[in-house]
Enzyme design. Structure first.
Site, PDB file in Angstrom:
ATOM      1  N   ASP A  42       1.041  -1.045   0.010  1.00 28.27           N
ATOM      2  CA  ASP A  42       0.017  -0.032  -0.237  1.00 28.27           C
ATOM      3  C   ASP A  42       0.875   1.184   0.163  1.00 28.27           C
ATOM      4  OD1 ASP A  42      -3.082   0.445   1.132  1.00 28.27           O
ATOM      5  OD2 ASP A  42      -1.823   2.283   1.119  1.00 28.27           O
ATOM      6  N   TYR A 161     -11.860   5.689 -15.976  1.00 30.85           N
ATOM      7  CA  TYR A 161     -11.618   4.480 -15.062  1.00 30.85           C
ATOM      8  C   TYR A 161     -12.634   3.229 -15.388  1.00 30.85           C
ATOM      9  CZ  TYR A 161     -13.503   2.740 -10.347  1.00 30.85           C
ATOM     10  OH  TYR A 161     -13.660   1.807  -9.333  1.00 30.85           O
ATOM     11  N   THR A 196     -16.047   2.398   1.962  1.00 25.58           N
ATOM     12  CA  THR A 196     -14.553   2.205   2.460  1.00 25.58           C
ATOM     13  C   THR A 196     -13.912   3.844   2.657  1.00 25.58           C
ATOM     14  OG1 THR A 196     -13.889   2.966   0.085  1.00 25.58           O
ATOM     15  CG2 THR A 196     -14.361   0.412   0.921  1.00 25.58           C
TER      16      THR A 196
END
Ligand code: NAD
Length: 284
Positions: A42, A161, A196
């Site tokens: 990450d 995207y 999230t």
């Protein structure tokens, strides 16, 4: 042949890009809870460490490797380090990704190249680095690509995207064929709106739910009318499906996508009106 269902991933090693937050973190913890050792790649170092600590609490080994997946060399080095550290690699989850909405004509070339690097090229890089390690391990493997419902429908203001996510879905199919002889299965999950840190505005830094944007009552009502199951997704629901796709439970599943979307893709334009009845015209 009768065999009891086996969801375990005991002693398998999984690399999860973007595993420090949101869906990636939920997948990391779900894998660890059924016996896998976890590598978290990450971009936020604190997130790597936090998820790694949670994995260790679950009794599994963990390695956090701060990595920007848009940097090809960093990503290759992270996967190599994962293989060296654990001596093998069985599972790759291409999860890191994201987008901010913008009309296509207002986007610069630099901006759309950045989106392609993050949402598409990173998957190519990680796959090319990870699969030789899986082959060397001789036990097959599993790749789970975290796509999106936007990969299968029009997505105004998210066009680049969505093109990347559509590419992910097709790459999933091609790789399922190319790696089949090695026992490596390649599948995708396609979430719709899932709560999230990213969708709550907590993009960088440590995950901090205290700082999250809360949806208004009107936004919550709109979500409930739009998604057939009547609510946003929960990150652990993607974790469950990823475990299924990487376990023996799905031994005969490759090249497919599981939509973790509360039924949205099936609804294809149908929404509830204010009285709760399904309609194609909203409140008209
Ligand atoms: N949440 C949703 O509603 C939703 C819906 C459909 C698809 N998805 C997809 O799911 C995946 C995860 O989304 P999320 O909502 O959990 O996102 P998130 O922003 O909550 O978490 C993403 C994680 O990836 C990390 N990350 C971001 N850029 C990175 C980079 N360049 N290199 C390495 N790590 C990086 C972040 O630090 C974070 O920990 C994405 O691919 C996204 O497109 C999410």
């Amino acid at each position: 042949m009768n065999r009891p269902p086996d969801i375990s991933l005991t002693d398998q090693v999984a690399v999860i890009t973007g595993g420090g937050g949101g869906i990636g973190r939920a997948i990391a913890l779900a894998y660890a809870s059924v016996g896998a050792d976890i590598v978290i790649a990450d971009i936020v170092p604190e997130r790597c460490e936090e998820t790694a600590a949670r994995v260790r609490e679950l009794g599994r080994r963990a390695l956090g490797i701060p990595t920007d997946v848009t940097d090809t060399e960093q990503l290759r080095a992270a996967i190599a380090k994962a293989g060296e550290h654990f001596g093998r690699l069985d599972i790759l989850v291409n999860n890191a990704g994201g987008v901010s909405p913008k009309p296509f004509l207002q986007q610069s070339e630099r901006s759309w190249r950045r989106l392609i690097d993050l949402n598409l090229v990173s998957m190519l890089t990680a796959t090319s680095a990870a699969v030789p390690l899986m082959i060397a391990g001789g036990r097959g493997g599993s790749i789970v690509n975290v796509a999106s419902i936007e990969g299968s429908r029009a997505a105004p203001n998210f066009a680049v995207y969505a093109a990347c996510k559509a590419g992910m879905l097709n790459f999933t199919r091609s790789m399922a064929l190319e790696f089949a002889d090695h026992g490596i299965r390649v599948n995708a999950i396609a979430p719709d709106y899932t709560v999230t840190p990213g969708v709550r505005g907590n993009i960088g830094g440590p995950v901090n739910p205290e700082s999250w944007r809360r949806p208004t009552a009107a936004q919550q009502e709109a979500t409930a009318r739009r998604i057939p199951l009547g609510r946003p997704g929960i990150d652990t629901e993607c974790g469950n499906i990823a475990v299924f796709l990487s376990s023996k439970m799905s031994d005969y599943v490759s090249g497919t996508v599981i939509r973790v979307d509360g039924g949205t893709y099936a609804s294809s334009g149908w929404i509830r009106n204010r009285a709760g009845a399904w309609t194609l015209t909203g409140d008209i």
